[in-house]
Write a protein that holds these residues in place. Structure first.
Motif, PDB file in Angstrom:
ATOM      1  N   ASN A 125      60.639 -61.239  55.853  1.00 44.41           N
ATOM      2  CA  ASN A 125      60.997 -60.921  57.232  1.00 44.41           C
ATOM      3  C   ASN A 125      62.454 -61.239  57.504  1.00 44.41           C
ATOM      4  O   ASN A 125      63.031 -62.117  56.892  1.00 44.41           O
ATOM      5  N   SER A 126      63.010 -60.531  58.451  1.00 41.89           N
ATOM      6  CA  SER A 126      64.253 -60.950  59.086  1.00 41.89           C
ATOM      7  C   SER A 126      64.130 -60.429  60.502  1.00 41.89           C
ATOM      8  O   SER A 126      63.087 -59.922  60.889  1.00 41.89           O
ATOM      9  N   ARG A 127      65.183 -60.535  61.295  1.00 44.92           N
ATOM     10  CA  ARG A 127      65.097 -59.978  62.636  1.00 44.92           C
ATOM     11  C   ARG A 127      65.378 -58.485  62.653  1.00 44.92           C
ATOM     12  O   ARG A 127      65.525 -57.880  63.703  1.00 44.92           O
ATOM     13  N   ALA A 128      65.461 -57.887  61.455  1.00 47.07           N
ATOM     14  CA  ALA A 128      65.635 -56.433  61.406  1.00 47.07           C
ATOM     15  C   ALA A 128      64.310 -55.775  61.789  1.00 47.07           C
ATOM     16  O   ALA A 128      63.250 -56.218  61.360  1.00 47.07           O
TER      17      ALA A 128
ATOM     18  N   ASN B  95      70.025 -58.340  68.740  1.00 44.11           N
ATOM     19  CA  ASN B  95      70.398 -59.700  68.334  1.00 44.11           C
ATOM     20  C   ASN B  95      70.065 -59.929  66.862  1.00 44.11           C
ATOM     21  O   ASN B  95      69.370 -60.865  66.495  1.00 44.11           O
ATOM     22  N   LEU B  96      70.579 -59.025  66.043  1.00 48.80           N
ATOM     23  CA  LEU B  96      70.353 -59.088  64.597  1.00 48.80           C
ATOM     24  C   LEU B  96      71.711 -59.295  63.957  1.00 48.80           C
ATOM     25  O   LEU B  96      72.621 -58.497  64.159  1.00 48.80           O
ATOM     26  N   ARG B  97      71.834 -60.352  63.184  1.00 46.61           N
ATOM     27  CA  ARG B  97      73.109 -60.594  62.509  1.00 46.61           C
ATOM     28  C   ARG B  97      73.079 -59.839  61.191  1.00 46.61           C
ATOM     29  O   ARG B  97      72.689 -60.372  60.168  1.00 46.61           O
TER      30      ARG B  97
ATOM     31  N   ASP C  64      71.347 -62.766  59.430  1.00 42.52           N
ATOM     32  CA  ASP C  64      69.910 -62.642  59.180  1.00 42.52           C
ATOM     33  C   ASP C  64      69.690 -62.128  57.773  1.00 42.52           C
ATOM     34  O   ASP C  64      70.262 -61.114  57.378  1.00 42.52           O
ATOM     35  N   ASN C  65      68.863 -62.821  57.045  1.00 47.63           N
ATOM     36  CA  ASN C  65      68.643 -62.486  55.647  1.00 47.63           C
ATOM     37  C   ASN C  65      67.171 -62.264  55.362  1.00 47.63           C
ATOM     38  O   ASN C  65      66.313 -62.826  56.011  1.00 47.63           O
TER      39      ASN C  65
ATOM     40  N   GLN D 219      69.162 -69.226  59.292  1.00 47.21           N
ATOM     41  CA  GLN D 219      70.229 -68.305  58.907  1.00 47.21           C
ATOM     42  C   GLN D 219      71.133 -68.888  57.820  1.00 47.21           C
ATOM     43  O   GLN D 219      72.007 -68.202  57.306  1.00 47.21           O
TER      44      GLN D 219
END
Lengths: 631, 631
Positions: free
Chosen positions: B94-97, A255-257, A93-94, A367
């Motif tokens: 944004n990211s999934r963070a 579920n954060l890469r 995730d970026n 991603q």
């Protein structure tokens, strides 16, 4: 030959200069830079980052190469002094938020980082190693772990279809915040949103547990005296598809890469030798646009000494758009929450044709955005949307980016008029050979390995104790956009133990590109030349092989035992399933454990069966089906 | 009527229950919850977050509504105890963070947060307010600031084309790390990558400074005794296009759209009254899919008492896919690094047609990804790629997401056969009326305001002391994908002071949709019905108006003075530039300051000029050009 300082020197740059002078005459000998000379001692909880970065800087300044040396012991690294850099890491995730890198290896040549058995302990959201624009970099003899792994473990105390109660490990700080379970460690505060059940005995994902639970939950502390017992209740009228078993382990996962342990980009001849990775919030190793990457004796395994059960949050190793050779030998990959290896390219998606020489394209998977998938000089192959069959090639003369996911590409030759939106482009200048040899893969969620590269692939003498398919060879331009077709794959001498005991796949070996197969009579196959020879399979599910759109597939001299150690998933009804393949061979295999009345069934369409050869006497029966599975 | 506790109660939930019982009879009276009763005192540096969240929780639990009340004074908020939630904020990175929210207002009804003049000081990467799935929420009488704004100021000590030397404010901690300038405050570590020059006198972006400098730099401390003086040198053979002036201020900015001050989603009737925002790492207010948002007496201004020169890192206010009415009155918007207001929808891009009822579409701009642009029940209008002219409408019956940026949409009626990839879909169920009245906008980088909504728009009695175009009405499906056309805009009684003294735009008012204009004779205009009446302009650049593809454009009874306070940019050669417009009126305007020989020139294509009406005697000359500007 190495140079050693006879007395400690506090300021490393001075030391470095001295060493450099001493070594002026010996062109081939590398300077040795000891972190101890930069005030870094093992077994202190203090942040080793500033000292190690200063030492690394001195090593990078040494012309002719250098070895950065640690004393054995434990070193702690925190985010505060790590280098803040914006880097887009593929399959993670970026955003444009900077990542924090501890070892910041940029533009290096002939660098060795020798841990001498050191253990590196990370705190929070840091990436231990960045290796970019470098050549001949070796990292060896060290272990990477996290002070608090950003993936928690809860022992199941009670469970039913409406939820489960777990006891969280005492070394994993958390909060329950308005129904959300939040890991709260080392400056990280992530709400958990995904669950996965592992066996209590350390053998990995619990048999029959299928994939992670991703339901909407309400968490509440039970009030138990230890303060670590939490009840997760389902909401939204959901019911757990499987009730976790008491004594098993539920992994509480965001579920954060996030941070990988090693991020490599645009580097040549990088090797990791004797490196162990106990955890990473993202993947273990991710390399993109690299050439010749070698991992020898790598262990991506849980920290057994602490009684941990899981290693990395995502894949152990992952290679995107690499070339030269990816070599992984003598490694152990255990209990990750995703695959042990994935080697692939990226399909670009055509948006429109601007003129005879230019296309507007995008990187479809979010991603992958920011990854440099193509540069001037690269040769791209056009593949038709749907079938993904090749339609011609051209060399790129210019790439004009239009944001992280879109670009205009100019070619050296006119583009065939029939380029359509959604057609795909594969970068054939960046495809790697792969050797995956004498490794053990066990217990991890998902597949053991995935490969899709047109280079030469050798997968041999491994032990795949797989929970899903052991080997997947796919390729698609619909969801993950992982290119491309394989052309030469040898799978030989491997042992496969109980694949498909959890899920993820249809057969022990899945050759399942997500492509439309051309309608009957039209030539064209996606993959070709795959040989599966002299392997041993111990199966709980009778599905041995699924093959779709493969020209040239040999499955010979294998020993297959149906042992019923676990309940079968029965996702594929027959032992061999062929969809629009050609030139399949099934010869001199040995099957045991099958009920006598059943036999070994090869199910396939007319095209696949009419060109198939098989040794009579193996008990094989063929069954023809229609255009099944045709998209 | 409000309920007050006569003695402090430590545990707020108990207090809340008591208050609730007391108030059981008075259905219209709201419970008053005082943060003081939750152990939160002003003027302490300790983290107020846990106490305030407990008090907020009690207020949210009160049926029938509640008012959360602060004592005057300063309150500090840190990320550690803020709520971690994954939220996709449009037009931010944004990211999934997860983001960290201090005031976590979810599912509220009839909530008032009354600061009573309190000052909220944020530390690091937190978002002060989340307001989602709520109805009738009011926040009033408070100031939001950051302990260390995540955007630094350096006074220019010396400069030439090869770089500049600045002295960084003493209250802004930073490091220079291998040539990168890194802000390092409150757990945030961001490398600066963008620069912008502001005047030293507080008047905002330096006249003539054009846009931010985005060059690759090498930073180095100069060795000055204060340790705060840094030289930024250009690299890569670059030369500064403008040498900053000594005594001016260079803003050292990370081009990361991080935390806004207020994030609102899916909420109805939200108002901010008397709220001041001195800084936000992202925007001041971002509202998406909200209905009826009111900002009265809002001040997005620098903290003058600390001698700061800049306010928010990006737009002061931004509204995406809202409906009902956006009302902004009596506000002050000063020295942001982006626009004061932007109201728009989002164009979805068609990827392909699956069948008669289904389309696969994407959210093309990466910063819009994750935003809920469409749901079942919404009516979408198809616009043709290029011209963006409407081609029909249908109601959505189902949305199946395929990741953050892609989805399959099912419609209630068959899709016209001629839907093509790259055609655009506008959500016409979510378009807002806008009132922007009696506000002052000054000194900020970029435009004063942008509007593209088909609702009724009134922009009146404002003072636009603009550095670029004061008002932009655009719309595009190529870069930002901001929909859509306007249908009723009144711009009346405003004062425009020296727009275009820095850059960003071609005329004081830019009506410049990025659309292809249909070839001669084909009907179809993008915007319609825009009236610009009774405004006063004081100009340094003679470009008054640019209009492209507008049907019905009145520019009347305005007073325009060419005062030459700053050097003109001369991006547009004539006072009025018309491209494929129809029914333009230019009547009863007063021009002064023009050299007598020049006159006022209206340049346009034949279509625009042949349908134009204008009062003779204003000194207006027309000049016909060809299909200029046609894409």
């Amino acid at each position: 030959m190495s140079t050693k300082s006879s007395m400690p020197v506090k300021f490393g740059r001075v030391f470095s200069a001295v060493a450099f002078l001493l070594c002026g005459a010996c062109a081939t000998a590398a300077v040795e830079v000891r972190v101890a000379d930069f005030g870094v001692s093992p077994d202190a909880r203090a942040d080793a980052t500033p000292g190690v970065r200063a030492a690394l800087s001195a090593a990078l300044d040494a012309k002719g190469g250098a070895t950065l040396v640690f004393e054995p012991g434990e070193y702690h690294f925190y985010p505060e002094n790590a280098r803040a850099l914006v880097r887009y890491v593929s399959n993670h995730d970026n955003s444009r938020a900077p990542r924090r890198f501890v070892f910041d290896v940029s533009g290096a040549t002939d660098l060795v980082v020798d841990g001498r058995g050191a253990r590196f302990v990370m705190h929070g959201d840091v990436t231990p190693f960045l290796i970019e624009r470098s050549e001949r970099v070796s990292v060896k003899n060290l272990t990477i772990d996290w002070n608090v792994p950003l993936l928690y473990e809860g022992e199941v105390l009670a469970a039913d279809a409406s939820g489960f109660t777990v006891r969280v490990r005492a070394d994993e700080p958390f909060e329950v915040d308005r129904g959300a379970f939040v890991i709260s460690a080392d400056g990280v505060r992530w709400p958990m949103d995904t669950f996965c059940e592992f066996a209590g005995d350390g053998s990995g994902q619990a048999a029959g547990s299928a994939d992670a639970y991703g339901f909407r939950y309400h968490a509440e502390k039970t009030g138990a005296a230890d303060g670590r017992t939490v009840r997760f209740s389902v909401t939204d009228n959901y019911a757990l598809p499987r009730v976790p078993r008491e004594g098993n382990i539920i992994f509480l996962r965001c579920n954060l890469r996030a941070a990988p342990a090693f991020f490599m980009e645009r580097s040549i001849k990088v090797s990791l030798d004797g490196v162990a990775i106990h955890h990473a919030p993202g993947m273990g190793v991710i390399a993109q646009r690299c050439e010749d990457v070698t991992l020898r004796g790598m262990r991506v395994i849980p920290n057994d000494s602490l009684g941990r059960q899981v290693s990395t949050n995502f894949d152990a190793t992952h290679f995107v758009g690499c070339r030269g050779r990816v070599l992984i030998e003598d490694g152990e990959f255990r209990n990750m929450l995703d695959d042990a290896m994935n080697v692939h390219g990226v399909y670009l998606q055509v948006l429109r044709r601007l003129d005879d020489y230019r296309l507007v394209v995008r990187m479809p998977h979010f991603q992958a955005q920011g990854f440099i998938a193509v540069e001037a000089g690269d040769r791209l192959r056009l593949a038709r949307f749907g079938t993904l069959l090749p339609e011609g090639e051209a060399v790129v003369t210019k790439v004009a980016r239009r944001g992280p996911d879109e670009m205009t590409i100019t070619f050296d030759a006119p583009i065939a008029a029939e380029v359509n939106p959604l057609d795909a482009l594969e970068n054939i200048s960046w495809t790697a050979d792969v050797v995956f040899r004498r490794n053990t893969v066990s217990g991890n969620r998902a597949r053991s390995i995935l490969v899709s590269t047109s280079g030469r692939v050798i997968i041999e003498d491994n032990h795949f104790n797989a929970t899903g398919s052991a080997i997947r060879i796919s390729g698609d331009a619909r969801s993950w956009f992982e290119s491309g077709p394989v052309a030469d794959v040898l799978i030989q001498g491997n042992t496969f133990t109980n694949p498909l005991r959890c899920g993820y796949g249809r057969a022990a070996i899945d050759l399942d590109p997500e492509v439309d197969v051309p309608s009957g009579g039209t030539p064209g196959y996606y993959h070709r030349n795959i040989r599966i020879i002299k392997n041993k399979f111990r199966l709980c599910d009778r599905a041995v092989l699924l093959a779709r759109s493969v020209d040239g597939l040999e499955f010979s001299e294998n020993t297959i035992e149906l042992a019923n150690d676990f309940a079968p998933l029965n996702r594929q009804k027959t032992e061999f399933e062929l969809v629009r393949c050609r030139n399949v061979q099934l010869e001199r295999n040995t099957f045991s454990g099958w009920p006598a009345k059943d036999g070994i069934v090869v199910s396939g369409d007319a095209d696949s069966l009419s060109t198939m050869r098989f040794t009579p006497g193996q008990g094989i029966k063929t069954r023809e089906h229609g255009a099944k599975g045709q998209r």
